[in-house]
Design an enzyme around this catalytic site. Structure first.
Site, PDB file in Angstrom:
ATOM      1  CG  HIS A 126       4.299  -1.845  -4.486  1.00 23.28           C
ATOM      2  ND1 HIS A 126       4.701  -2.645  -3.438  1.00 23.28           N
ATOM      3  CD2 HIS A 126       3.319  -1.057  -3.990  1.00 23.28           C
ATOM      4  CE1 HIS A 126       3.997  -2.335  -2.364  1.00 23.28           C
ATOM      5  NE2 HIS A 126       3.153  -1.373  -2.670  1.00 23.28           N
TER       6      HIS A 126
ATOM      7  CE  LYS B  39      -4.339   5.254  -4.406  1.00 19.55           C
ATOM      8  NZ  LYS B  39      -4.538   3.815  -4.294  1.00 19.55           N
TER       9      LYS B  39
END
Ligand code: NAP
Length: 484
Positions: A240, A331
């Site tokens: 990505h 995260k």
């Protein structure tokens, strides 16, 4: 402003893994929204395929439940849903065996677009490709959509490319990266190449640095098994973030043709310098206040896998030599946000004398939440008191600028599926791009594995490890705040 919807031609779309998480959360609800938008013609058919024993009716119930759960309540409409479900059926199939393939072959209509979405684990991609051919289902014009992860390293990506190439040619293979389906990502190309304003400044002479941030608030809970073998580098950066970097850094393609665009993206990946180990920070969120840390979430005590990574990259080409690109993703950070920020250099001389604060122009492209583009400019603070400069944003939130029309903006998956049906590969990764990205990532990963590096623990709810801040500070720069 209502968006203009152009229906596609009739198609048979087979979703292998049609009962799975991705199909029920993203693909089927997305197709329903395209149906609602009037993009799906009378002759469109969607065939779910998996091993579960289901009748057509039972599968439609599953699709009905998926729409109820994953489409906004105010966009649900019983009559429209019935119309959509009329186009849906199911075939029981085993990717590894012979069950179901002849039934599927008999269902496919001639003279219609055929698309096969491989929404199954990557271990089954080769099996599906092979069986589609041995059962005579795959014609020369059919398309296959391949999900991520596309390989675990260069060798496995190359092997997968070779397996697919035994059965399909490149123009039939759609390697999906849903980041490329986001409205703002395409707007990035529109902003760069549809305006005169930015492109003359889009180079190392005028751009100080570029930051790309993809921050998540969630941990790895539930996906720990997969994630622990992958980590942030493989899960986010190699695919990505590399795609975002390519779109920011590439030269203008001579036309908006799939191969012209992808040729330019490939050149960016090939121009990446090897990364200095001092320019990489890996982190792992720790347990805090009773919430589990990465090691508990992944059920992998002692794991050296990173849930955060920050890197400084350089490109060796005429346009970008000397402008660093800072990438970070992680995260359990403070907010869920993805953005690209292009920071321009300061004017060479201030005619206004010393002024407090930092005042570079920054172009921020927000991918989520609230997609939009913002340009920070310097103006005079209104009122008397001399020439005091302040920064103001020229802000274009799509929701504000497009009003009601923004409701019709399709989500990344639905846009990309419609592109598959149209036969447009511009927003899909070509095989050589994927391999080049792995060829860049592999030695970086191998080097930290060989050194036995451990990720630095960081507090959940913040902006990552201390060393990631230092990565910028040592260059007298700062990360933008991670905030919603
Ligand atoms: P999942 O929930 O485990 O679903 C897998 C699907 O494959 C099920 O429908 C399963 O149904 C079917 N299946 C398994 N073995 C099969 C076989 N031998 N023959 C035919 N069908 C079989 O997985 P998922 O999360 O949807 O992920 C699917 C793919 O998308 C994976 O490659 C994943 O990496 C990728 N992906 C997923 C997400 C996500 O958010 N979920 C995001 C990005 C990429 P039966 O058990 O009934 O056969």
């Amino acid at each position: 402003m209502a968006s203009r919807v152009i229906p596609v031609d009739p198609f048979d779309l087979v979703i292998f893994g049609g009962t799975g998480d991705l199909a029920t959360r993203k693909i089927l609800p997305g197709l329903y929204r395209r149906f609602q938008a009037g993009q799906m013609p009378e002759g469109a058919r969607i065939i779910g395929a998996a091993r579960s024993e289901l009748t057509d009716e039972a599968y439609r119930e599953l699709v009905r439940a998926a729409v109820a759960e994953h489409v906004d309540a105010d966009r649900q409409d019983g009559a429209e849903l019935a119309g959509f479900l009329d186009r849906v059926s199911y075939t029981r199939i085993d990717a590894r065996g012979g069950d179901g393939w002849d039934t599927l072959a008999a269902k496919m209509r001639p003279d219609t677009i055929h698309a096969f979405y491989f929404s199954v684990g990557p271990g089954l991609f080769g099996d599906l490709a092979e069986r589609l051919n041995t059962h005579g289902i795959a014609g020369p014009d059919c398309r296959i959509v391949v999900e991520k992860p596309f390989g675990h390293d260069l060798a496995s990506a190359r092997a997968l490319n070779e397996t697919l190439a035994r059965h399909f040619v490149e123009h039939q293979i759609y390697r999906i990266d849903h980041y490329l389906g986001k409205e703002t990502v395409q707007n990035l190309m529109a902003v760069r190449f549809g305006n005169m304003l930015f492109e003359p400044l889009w180079n190392a002479q005028y751009v100080d640095h570029i930051q790309i941030t993809v921050a998540e608030t969630v941990g790895v809970g539930g996906r720990g098994d997969y994630y622990d073998k992958s980590g942030a580098m493989r899960d986010m950066v190699q695919n990505h973030m590399m795609q975002l970097l390519c779109l920011i850094a590439m030269e203008p393609p001579y036309t908006f043709d799939p191969d012209a665009v992808r040729d330019e993206k490939l050149k960016v990946i090939r121009a990446l310098d090897p990364v200095d180990p001092d320019d990489i920070v890996r982190g792992q969120y720790r347990a805090m206040n009773g919430t589990p840390g990465y090691l508990e979430d992944a059920e992998a005590p002692d794991s050296p896998t990173e849930s955060f990574i920050a890197l400084k990259l350089h490109l060796s080409n005429w346009r970008w030599k000397g402008t660093p690109f800072y990438l970070r993703t992680g995260k359990r950070l403070r907010a869920r946000t993805s953005e690209i920020a292009v920071t321009f250099k300061d004017p060479p001389h201030s005619i206004f004398g010393e002024q407090p604060g930092q005042r570079s122009n920054v172009l921020v492209i927000r991918l989520q939440p609230n997609e939009g583009i913002k340009l920070k400019v310097t103006i005079k603070e209104p009122g008397p008191g001399g020439m005091r400069l302040i920064e103001v944003p020229l802000d274009m939130s799509f929701a504000e600028a497009l009003g009601e029309g923004v409701r019709d903006i399709s989500d990344a998956y639905e846009r990309l599926i419609m592109d598959v049906i149209r036969g447009n590969q511009t927003l899909f990764m070509r095989g050589d791009e994927v391999e080049a990205a792995w060829a860049w990532a592999d030695p970086i990963i191998a080097a930290w594995e060989a050194r036995g590096d451990r990720p630095e623990p960081y507090d959940p709810g913040g902006s990552g490890p201390e060393d990631a801040l230092m990565l910028m500070h040592k260059d007298a720069r700062r990360w933008r705040e991670v905030r919603p």
